[in-house]
Enzyme design. Structure first.
Site, PDB file in Angstrom:
ATOM      1  N   ARG A   1      -7.468 -20.614  -1.236  1.00  0.00           N
ATOM      2  CA  ARG A   1      -6.437 -20.420  -0.208  1.00  0.00           C
ATOM      3  C   ARG A   1      -5.323 -21.451  -0.326  1.00  0.00           C
ATOM      4  O   ARG A   1      -5.545 -22.651  -0.155  1.00  0.00           O
ATOM      5  CB  ARG A   1      -7.059 -20.471   1.192  1.00  0.00           C
ATOM      6  CG  ARG A   1      -6.061 -20.048   2.269  1.00  0.00           C
ATOM      7  CD  ARG A   1      -6.661 -20.066   3.666  1.00  0.00           C
ATOM      8  NE  ARG A   1      -5.663 -19.623   4.638  1.00  0.00           N
ATOM      9  CZ  ARG A   1      -4.712 -20.423   5.124  1.00  0.00           C
ATOM     10  NH1 ARG A   1      -4.644 -21.673   4.755  1.00  0.00           N
ATOM     11  NH2 ARG A   1      -3.823 -19.947   5.990  1.00  0.00           N
TER      12      ARG A   1
ATOM     13  N   LEU B   1      11.424   1.376   6.817  1.00  0.00           N
ATOM     14  CA  LEU B   1      10.832   1.786   5.550  1.00  0.00           C
ATOM     15  C   LEU B   1      11.519   3.080   5.106  1.00  0.00           C
ATOM     16  O   LEU B   1      11.746   3.970   5.930  1.00  0.00           O
ATOM     17  CB  LEU B   1       9.333   2.045   5.739  1.00  0.00           C
ATOM     18  CG  LEU B   1       8.594   2.471   4.479  1.00  0.00           C
ATOM     19  CD1 LEU B   1       8.378   1.280   3.550  1.00  0.00           C
ATOM     20  CD2 LEU B   1       7.256   3.107   4.816  1.00  0.00           C
TER      21      LEU B   1
ATOM     22  N   TYR C   1       0.835  -1.206   0.000  1.00  0.00           N
ATOM     23  CA  TYR C   1       0.000   0.000   0.000  1.00  0.00           C
ATOM     24  C   TYR C   1       0.867   1.252   0.000  1.00  0.00           C
ATOM     25  O   TYR C   1       2.077   1.191   0.220  1.00  0.00           O
ATOM     26  CB  TYR C   1      -0.951  -0.004   1.207  1.00  0.00           C
ATOM     27  CG  TYR C   1      -0.279   0.311   2.523  1.00  0.00           C
ATOM     28  CD1 TYR C   1       0.544  -0.614   3.155  1.00  0.00           C
ATOM     29  CD2 TYR C   1      -0.445   1.559   3.131  1.00  0.00           C
ATOM     30  CE1 TYR C   1       1.167  -0.316   4.360  1.00  0.00           C
ATOM     31  CE2 TYR C   1       0.170   1.865   4.335  1.00  0.00           C
ATOM     32  CZ  TYR C   1       0.976   0.928   4.946  1.00  0.00           C
ATOM     33  OH  TYR C   1       1.588   1.229   6.124  1.00  0.00           O
TER      34      TYR C   1
ATOM     35  N   GLU D   1      12.531   2.579  13.791  1.00  0.00           N
ATOM     36  CA  GLU D   1      11.573   3.573  13.295  1.00  0.00           C
ATOM     37  C   GLU D   1      10.314   3.480  14.140  1.00  0.00           C
ATOM     38  O   GLU D   1      10.217   2.640  15.042  1.00  0.00           O
ATOM     39  CB  GLU D   1      11.254   3.330  11.814  1.00  0.00           C
ATOM     40  CG  GLU D   1      10.546   2.003  11.566  1.00  0.00           C
ATOM     41  CD  GLU D   1      10.196   1.763  10.098  1.00  0.00           C
ATOM     42  OE1 GLU D   1       9.988   2.724   9.351  1.00  0.00           O
ATOM     43  OE2 GLU D   1      10.118   0.581   9.719  1.00  0.00           O
TER      44      GLU D   1
ATOM     45  N   ARG E   1       7.815   3.998  -5.015  1.00  0.00           N
ATOM     46  CA  ARG E   1       7.967   3.040  -3.902  1.00  0.00           C
ATOM     47  C   ARG E   1       6.953   1.907  -4.013  1.00  0.00           C
ATOM     48  O   ARG E   1       7.264   0.753  -3.703  1.00  0.00           O
ATOM     49  CB  ARG E   1       7.822   3.759  -2.558  1.00  0.00           C
ATOM     50  CG  ARG E   1       8.124   2.846  -1.371  1.00  0.00           C
ATOM     51  CD  ARG E   1       8.166   3.593  -0.059  1.00  0.00           C
ATOM     52  NE  ARG E   1       6.871   4.154   0.290  1.00  0.00           N
ATOM     53  CZ  ARG E   1       6.652   4.921   1.338  1.00  0.00           C
ATOM     54  NH1 ARG E   1       7.644   5.231   2.157  1.00  0.00           N
ATOM     55  NH2 ARG E   1       5.453   5.404   1.604  1.00  0.00           N
TER      56      ARG E   1
ATOM     57  N   LYS F   1       6.515  -2.072   1.800  1.00  0.00           N
ATOM     58  CA  LYS F   1       5.369  -1.478   2.502  1.00  0.00           C
ATOM     59  C   LYS F   1       4.160  -2.407   2.392  1.00  0.00           C
ATOM     60  O   LYS F   1       3.231  -2.160   1.622  1.00  0.00           O
ATOM     61  CB  LYS F   1       5.078  -0.094   1.915  1.00  0.00           C
ATOM     62  CG  LYS F   1       4.242   0.774   2.828  1.00  0.00           C
ATOM     63  CD  LYS F   1       4.352   2.223   2.413  1.00  0.00           C
ATOM     64  CE  LYS F   1       3.342   3.102   3.103  1.00  0.00           C
ATOM     65  NZ  LYS F   1       3.440   3.084   4.568  1.00  0.00           N
TER      66      LYS F   1
HETATM   67  N1  PMP Z   1       7.713   3.744   8.708  1.00  0.00           N
HETATM   68  C1  PMP Z   1       6.563   3.056   8.757  1.00  0.00           C
HETATM   69  C2  PMP Z   1       6.558   1.705   9.394  1.00  0.00           C
HETATM   70  C3  PMP Z   1       5.377   3.599   8.225  1.00  0.00           C
HETATM   71  O1  PMP Z   1       4.237   2.908   8.263  1.00  0.00           O
HETATM   72  C4  PMP Z   1       5.413   4.899   7.662  1.00  0.00           C
HETATM   73  C5  PMP Z   1       4.171   5.552   7.145  1.00  0.00           C
HETATM   74  N2  PMP Z   1       3.654   4.937   6.007  1.00  0.00           N
HETATM   75  C6  PMP Z   1       6.633   5.571   7.617  1.00  0.00           C
HETATM   76  C7  PMP Z   1       7.757   4.965   8.147  1.00  0.00           C
HETATM   77  C8  PMP Z   1       6.748   6.934   6.993  1.00  0.00           C
HETATM   78  O2  PMP Z   1       6.711   6.827   5.599  1.00  0.00           O
HETATM   79  P1  PMP Z   1       6.164   8.015   4.694  1.00  0.00           P
HETATM   80  O3  PMP Z   1       6.962   9.222   5.034  1.00  0.00           O
HETATM   81  O4  PMP Z   1       6.397   7.555   3.308  1.00  0.00           O
HETATM   82  O5  PMP Z   1       4.727   8.182   5.038  1.00  0.00           O
END
Ligand code: PMP
Length: 285
Positions: free
Chosen positions: A100, A206, A33, A181, A52, A148
């Site tokens: 499945r 990410l 997503y 993060e 991305r 993601k």
């Molecule tokens: N890390 C994670 C785990 C996230 O879910 C997000 C938000 N989508 C981010 C970092 C920040 O990414 P972005 O700046 O692309 O929203």
């Protein structure tokens, strides 16, 4: 006004929008997503978000359901039909519907869902003006958090824990004591010497789009940046901390595990980065 969602070629009221019970996103979290900010009706950093998305799909050997130009049209149409001025647009692609089975199905069309929703900009600005509290938790996600995926249960648990502790976000700490993060944001601190410190995005986090743009904003503001891991103890001693995400932008952190960060107010660097952000981000026509 009823909210409208795009699902596999159709624009439908949310109440009528749905996917099959054997969609692999539902059964295996086999999907990816993007969340893209909408500012004044315009998509923010669309190019980077779609780049991305393509990378996430590629890493999972999943097909892109339509061209990026067509996806751009759908995203705009969903924003328009929902009359969103400020908010977010959400794009989800799953591997599609199949009986499945753990193995990837052959010849199955991916599922594409696009939704949009408004955000209360004034409220977010008020939150940014006071800053948020963050707790830390042990990292418990898989190694491929650079993709993601919609497999966000650990993130949900982390945010629940944060809420229970009266905080807004949780920062993960890896086995070596370094912050990775946040549950839905990238983590930053500012050292006593004024350097911005954030973990490199090779693996373990990410590669946030807001993180990437913030690095560019920092360069333009002539701020020193150190892309390196930082330990929780270093964060406790930092003069500033903040998170970055598409939905909240640069968000000052004023408490970490109950300890006051810096002077307990949003820091100078975070405020400057937040103020300059949209001058550097790509704002689509
Ligand atoms: N890390 C994670 C785990 C996230 O879910 C997000 C938000 N989508 C981010 C970092 C920040 O990414 P972005 O700046 O692309 O929203």
């Amino acid at each position: 006004m009823s909210r409208i969602a795009y699902v596999n070629g159709l624009y439908l009221p949310h109440a009528e929008a749905g996917v099959h019970i054997e969609d692999r996103g539902f059964q295996f979290a086999d999907g990816v997503y993007e969340v893209c900010e909408i500012l004044g009706g315009h998509l923010v950093d669309e190019t980077r978000h779609i780049d991305r998305l393509l990378r996430s799909l590629g890493e999972l050997r999943m097909a892109m359901p339509m061209s990026r130009a067509a996806l751009g049209v759908v995203m705009r149409e969903v924003v328009r039909r929902n009359r969103v001025r400020d908010g977010v647009v959400y794009v989800q692609v799953t591997r599609g519907v199949a009986r499945r089975d753990f193995l990837f199905p052959a010849g199955v069309a991916p599922t594409l869902v696009v939704t949009a929703r408004p955000a209360d900009r004034a409220k977010t600005e008020m939150t940014a003006a006071t800053g948020i509290s963050v707790i830390t938790l042990p990292e418990n996600r898989w190694e491929r958090v650079d993709i993601k995926t919609v497999g966000l249960l650990p993130n949900c648990l982390a945010k629940e824990a944060a809420k229970a502790a009266g905080a807004r976000e949780a920062w993960y700490v890896d086995r070596d004591g370094f912050i990775t993060e946040g549950g839905s944001s990238n983590a930053w601190i500012v050292s006593a010497g004024g350097a911005l410190i954030t973990r490199p995005a090779e693996f373990g986090i990410l590669r946030g789009i807001t993180r990437t743009v913030t690095l560019e904003v920092a360069r333009r503001l002539n701020l020193t940046v150190e892309e390196r891991p930082f330990a929780r103890e270093e964060a406790y001693a930092a003069v500033e901390a903040f998170g970055t995400s598409a939905s909240l932008g640069v968000m000052p952190v004023v408490r970490l595990d109950g300890r006051v960060v810096g002077d307990g107010k949003p820091g100078r660097a975070a405020r400057a980065l937040r103020a300059e952000f949209h001058k550097v981000a790509e704002i689509a026509p």
